[in-house]
Design a protein around this motif. Structure first.
Motif, PDB file in Angstrom:
ATOM      1  N   LEU A 124       0.848  -1.195   0.000  1.00  0.00           N
ATOM      2  CA  LEU A 124       0.000   0.000   0.000  1.00  0.00           C
ATOM      3  C   LEU A 124       0.883   1.245   0.000  1.00  0.00           C
ATOM      4  O   LEU A 124       0.632   2.215  -0.705  1.00  0.00           O
ATOM      5  N   ARG A 125       1.922   1.197   0.805  1.00  0.00           N
ATOM      6  CA  ARG A 125       2.866   2.300   0.891  1.00  0.00           C
ATOM      7  C   ARG A 125       3.567   2.503  -0.458  1.00  0.00           C
ATOM      8  O   ARG A 125       3.659   3.618  -0.963  1.00  0.00           O
ATOM      9  N   VAL A 126       4.033   1.399  -1.046  1.00  0.00           N
ATOM     10  CA  VAL A 126       4.716   1.483  -2.344  1.00  0.00           C
ATOM     11  C   VAL A 126       3.775   2.035  -3.411  1.00  0.00           C
ATOM     12  O   VAL A 126       4.159   2.877  -4.228  1.00  0.00           O
ATOM     13  N   ALA A 127       2.517   1.574  -3.382  1.00  0.00           N
ATOM     14  CA  ALA A 127       1.555   2.004  -4.398  1.00  0.00           C
ATOM     15  C   ALA A 127       1.311   3.510  -4.301  1.00  0.00           C
ATOM     16  O   ALA A 127       1.122   4.203  -5.305  1.00  0.00           O
ATOM     17  N   GLN A 128       1.335   4.003  -3.075  1.00  0.00           N
ATOM     18  CA  GLN A 128       1.074   5.421  -2.862  1.00  0.00           C
ATOM     19  C   GLN A 128       2.239   6.279  -3.361  1.00  0.00           C
ATOM     20  O   GLN A 128       2.043   7.298  -4.010  1.00  0.00           O
ATOM     21  N   GLU A 129       3.451   5.841  -3.048  1.00  0.00           N
ATOM     22  CA  GLU A 129       4.628   6.644  -3.376  1.00  0.00           C
ATOM     23  C   GLU A 129       5.187   6.342  -4.759  1.00  0.00           C
ATOM     24  O   GLU A 129       5.874   7.159  -5.346  1.00  0.00           O
ATOM     25  N   GLY A 130       4.885   5.134  -5.252  1.00  0.00           N
ATOM     26  CA  GLY A 130       5.447   4.728  -6.533  1.00  0.00           C
ATOM     27  C   GLY A 130       6.876   4.252  -6.345  1.00  0.00           C
ATOM     28  O   GLY A 130       7.538   4.637  -5.371  1.00  0.00           O
ATOM     29  N   PRO A 131       7.356   3.392  -7.232  1.00  0.00           N
ATOM     30  CA  PRO A 131       8.730   2.886  -7.107  1.00  0.00           C
ATOM     31  C   PRO A 131       9.726   3.960  -7.524  1.00  0.00           C
ATOM     32  O   PRO A 131       9.373   4.873  -8.282  1.00  0.00           O
ATOM     33  N   VAL A 132      10.950   3.839  -7.032  1.00  0.00           N
ATOM     34  CA  VAL A 132      11.978   4.810  -7.427  1.00  0.00           C
ATOM     35  C   VAL A 132      12.884   4.256  -8.530  1.00  0.00           C
ATOM     36  O   VAL A 132      13.742   4.957  -9.054  1.00  0.00           O
ATOM     37  N   ARG A 133      12.698   2.990  -8.859  1.00  0.00           N
ATOM     38  CA  ARG A 133      13.413   2.394  -9.999  1.00  0.00           C
ATOM     39  C   ARG A 133      12.455   1.396 -10.622  1.00  0.00           C
ATOM     40  O   ARG A 133      11.547   0.884  -9.945  1.00  0.00           O
ATOM     41  N   GLN A 134      12.640   1.115 -11.874  1.00  0.00           N
ATOM     42  CA  GLN A 134      11.702   0.207 -12.537  1.00  0.00           C
ATOM     43  C   GLN A 134      12.353  -0.483 -13.738  1.00  0.00           C
ATOM     44  O   GLN A 134      13.315   0.021 -14.320  1.00  0.00           O
ATOM     45  N   ILE A 135      11.784  -1.634 -14.073  1.00  0.00           N
ATOM     46  CA  ILE A 135      12.227  -2.407 -15.246  1.00  0.00           C
ATOM     47  C   ILE A 135      12.027  -1.577 -16.521  1.00  0.00           C
ATOM     48  O   ILE A 135      10.982  -0.962 -16.702  1.00  0.00           O
ATOM     49  N   ARG A 136      13.021  -1.593 -17.372  1.00  0.00           N
ATOM     50  CA  ARG A 136      12.948  -0.926 -18.662  1.00  0.00           C
ATOM     51  C   ARG A 136      13.586  -1.815 -19.737  1.00  0.00           C
ATOM     52  O   ARG A 136      14.456  -2.632 -19.440  1.00  0.00           O
ATOM     53  N   SER A 137      13.137  -1.605 -20.959  1.00  0.00           N
ATOM     54  CA  SER A 137      13.821  -2.230 -22.098  1.00  0.00           C
ATOM     55  C   SER A 137      14.948  -1.298 -22.514  1.00  0.00           C
ATOM     56  O   SER A 137      14.773  -0.077 -22.551  1.00  0.00           O
ATOM     57  N   ILE A 138      16.078  -1.878 -22.777  1.00  0.00           N
ATOM     58  CA  ILE A 138      17.281  -1.088 -23.047  1.00  0.00           C
ATOM     59  C   ILE A 138      17.991  -1.627 -24.290  1.00  0.00           C
ATOM     60  O   ILE A 138      18.160  -2.846 -24.438  1.00  0.00           O
ATOM     61  N   GLU A 139      18.359  -0.708 -25.160  1.00  0.00           N
ATOM     62  CA  GLU A 139      19.093  -1.088 -26.371  1.00  0.00           C
ATOM     63  C   GLU A 139      20.558  -0.758 -26.138  1.00  0.00           C
ATOM     64  O   GLU A 139      20.882   0.355 -25.710  1.00  0.00           O
ATOM     65  N   ILE A 140      21.426  -1.743 -26.388  1.00  0.00           N
ATOM     66  CA  ILE A 140      22.861  -1.518 -26.168  1.00  0.00           C
ATOM     67  C   ILE A 140      23.572  -1.498 -27.514  1.00  0.00           C
ATOM     68  O   ILE A 140      23.461  -2.448 -28.296  1.00  0.00           O
ATOM     69  N   ASP A 141      24.310  -0.439 -27.765  1.00  0.00           N
ATOM     70  CA  ASP A 141      25.002  -0.267 -29.046  1.00  0.00           C
ATOM     71  C   ASP A 141      26.151  -1.266 -29.241  1.00  0.00           C
ATOM     72  O   ASP A 141      26.595  -1.908 -28.298  1.00  0.00           O
ATOM     73  N   GLY A 142      26.612  -1.329 -30.466  1.00  0.00           N
ATOM     74  CA  GLY A 142      27.833  -2.066 -30.774  1.00  0.00           C
ATOM     75  C   GLY A 142      27.580  -3.519 -31.103  1.00  0.00           C
ATOM     76  O   GLY A 142      26.431  -3.955 -31.252  1.00  0.00           O
ATOM     77  N   PRO A 143      28.690  -4.271 -31.234  1.00  0.00           N
ATOM     78  CA  PRO A 143      28.571  -5.694 -31.606  1.00  0.00           C
ATOM     79  C   PRO A 143      27.943  -6.501 -30.476  1.00  0.00           C
ATOM     80  O   PRO A 143      27.671  -5.970 -29.402  1.00  0.00           O
ATOM     81  N   ALA A 144      27.726  -7.794 -30.726  1.00  0.00           N
ATOM     82  CA  ALA A 144      27.055  -8.676 -29.764  1.00  0.00           C
ATOM     83  C   ALA A 144      27.741  -8.628 -28.402  1.00  0.00           C
ATOM     84  O   ALA A 144      28.961  -8.754 -28.306  1.00  0.00           O
ATOM     85  N   VAL A 145      26.942  -8.464 -27.351  1.00  0.00           N
ATOM     86  CA  VAL A 145      27.480  -8.450 -25.984  1.00  0.00           C
ATOM     87  C   VAL A 145      27.766  -9.892 -25.547  1.00  0.00           C
ATOM     88  O   VAL A 145      27.190 -10.833 -26.089  1.00  0.00           O
ATOM     89  N   PRO A 146      28.652 -10.076 -24.551  1.00  0.00           N
ATOM     90  CA  PRO A 146      28.872 -11.437 -24.033  1.00  0.00           C
ATOM     91  C   PRO A 146      27.660 -11.906 -23.220  1.00  0.00           C
ATOM     92  O   PRO A 146      26.717 -11.144 -23.019  1.00  0.00           O
TER      93      PRO A 146
END
Lengths: 368, 368
Positions: A279-301
């Motif tokens: 309830l507390r979290v819902a009221q204040e909202g999270p301070v970090r969250q899952i995102r989709s991220i594109e990483i430049d350059g060749p294939a990552v390990p």
């Protein structure tokens, strides 16, 4: 690359024989059970999954069965999602949290009857938490792991393959619903669900002894459809934004951080563990969250540990899953980003294990 | 042989860098964490363990910490072993059972203080059971997984290596006791214990950041002792009769079946979960029990599933761990045998996965 050492502790499945005959090349371990990760190559499996149909040994999605007069009450204790409107025949994706709102698992709940549920679990021994609560609250409910092993059929030709085996009625199953279908005298729950965005079904195979017979029938019936043995595909699941418990979230994260706030009906899910904290979290909202991220350059390990996300020298998040996408010709990734930098279009940098940095971009959504 | 696919979900440890540099060749997964299984070869590692000293990354022995006024009460709820006489500085091997007496884990409990315990767990998420009980019974106790990663030093030269790093006082630690020793400003609990019968210690490394510094200091100090990176050795642990949770026992077994009846003080361990069921078991005795079994013929294959034990056509048990022993020139095995056939000297047969049968013998004890 290291080998996996087999032992009884890493449980085989009712389909292991078929998986081995199909030439499995890699495994991971999930719920103390072998889960195939690659057959031809991850890229080849990926292209095939998107164009044809695959049969997946996902027996590692073990079930926790709740049975008895208090089954419904216990089920609602487990999750902040309001279950009052749920009917037998439905499946719900349910975040499970502890008393502080930390994620313990993110399973699919399958309502078989008012007093009987299966919880189809991600990779943690949720059975222990459910048993602990049932014992502590002296509930009238049996909690155990039944002999049920899911077999997934995934890919655009899934309907055709399933109809060939179970009849056309299988085509009528709606998303996240299940129906009962007969195979060799067993009544099996078949749901339209699965850990890809390519469409398909999950068959809850009750009775290990019919595992290989069903596997073989599906393989035989799918010859003209180019059916293959497959498995959850790393590339496809990241493109599709399918989160993985233990990879993209742990008990350090709330559902809201994981973007699962819409499954938290904390005002109406009366009796759920962790309600006060959420309830507390819902009221204040999270301070970090899952995102989709594109990483430049060749294939990552291979991403086998958290990679820091930086804005200049400041650490503003971490990547938890990443791989090269052949279809989108970029590195696709899932990460957790602080609210100061989570808006789509924000330009950041990702630090790889070798210390090098890559330009990265917060995306609006995932790649499907 | 299949490869293991790495991901964040299969957690790396504070010592992974050292393990990789030492050329680890195989892994298993234990408590969602990588556990090395072989460096040179299992046989070579075995001979070396018996003659020299090895440093083992057993960070996967995760700790469940119980802290607060109800910690002692909760600890006694977890196990049928009577903990009343246990003092801070002691370690107890404690079976943990559910309400029916089924084994949930077989950890080592470490008593740090009257109100603070670590439970050093085998391969199951015991944290979830402990948290469930603490919540259900509204106990005043904090339960979590601290940043503690055990590093084991095992083998006949363990005392010399440890004394070189921590001073001669380490030699005075008695079996299953621990003392506090300083390393880089951290106070570390060091116990005389470990998952072999070759002697040695377990260092409870608190603080991941000192993991590799400690690893390197041990490797450097052990040069003249022929120290090597090692890991729990399949051959040595079977010879020594060290049981493995998930291999030799599961929640289907009572402690009495596992030969752990001496750790069940069911009359005096007041308040333990499963007491009613275990009192009944203690009265009647188990009908099957763990035995050491010798299997005839050449080296058996990897035991990755239960092998049936037969007396004629009757199934009288199953083998759960087996391997070839170079020192004893026979196949050594751990199995569960029905009371009708469990006497030492009983001649039986073991059915291998290929359907062939081998003569087998119930032994008096293990091979050490």
């Amino acid at each position: 690359m290291a080998l996996i050492s087999l032992s009884r502790r890493l449980r085989r499945t009712p389909f292991s024989e078929g998986v081995e005959a199909a030439g499995v090349k890699g495994y991971t371990v999930y719920n103390h059970m072998l889960l195939p990760t690659v057959f031809h190559s991850i890229e080849d499996d990926y292209h095939h999954l998107k164009r044809a149909v695959q049969v997946w040994d996902v027996a590692c999605e073990r079930q926790v069965e709740l049975r008895g007069p208090d089954a419904g009450r216990l089920m609602q204790m487990l999750t902040p999602r309001d279950l009052r409107g749920m009917l037998p025949g439905q499946c719900y994706y349910v975040p499970i949290v502890d008393e502080t709102g930390g994620m313990l698992n993110d399973p699919v709940a399958v309502k078989l009857a008012e007093d009987r549920w299966w919880v189809s679990i991600a990779d943690s021994d949720l059975l222990y938490w459910v048993k602990g609560l049932a014992y502590g609250f002296r509930l009238d409910v049996l909690v155990d792991e039944p002999d049920v092993s899911p077999l997934a059929v995934q890919g655009p030709k899934s309907d055709d393959l399933m109809a060939a085996v179970f009849g056309d009625k299988v085509r009528d199953i709606r998303f996240f619903r299940f129906g009962m279908f007969e195979f060799l005298g067993h009544q099996l729950a078949i749901a339209r669900s699965g850990y890809s965005k390519q469409g398909g079904f999950e068959i809850y195979v009750e009775g290990s002894e019919i595992g290989m017979p069903l596997w073989n029938v599906l393989m035989e019936a799918g010859r003209d459809l180019d059916v293959r043995a497959g498995c959850p595909n790393l590339i496809e699941r990241i493109e599709s934004g399918l989160l993985s418990y233990g990879n993209d979230m742990t008990d350090e994260n709330t559902p809201h951080e994981c973007g699962l706030g819409r499954f938290c009906n904390t005002h109406t899910a009366i009796g759920c563990v962790g309600r006060d904290a959420l309830l507390r979290v819902a009221q204040e909202g999270p301070v970090r969250q899952i995102r989709s991220i594109e990483i430049d350059g060749p294939a990552v390990p291979a991403c086998d540990q958290l990679w820091q996300i930086r804005a200049g020298e400041q650490v503003v998040g971490r990547v938890s899953s990443a791989t090269w996408s052949p279809d989108f010709q970029t590195n696709v990734a899932i990460g957790m980003v602080r609210m100061t930098h989570w808006n789509p279009g924000t330009e950041l940098a990702v630090e790889l294990p070798d210390g090098s940095r890559r330009d990265a971009l917060v995306k609006e959504g995932f790649w499907n």
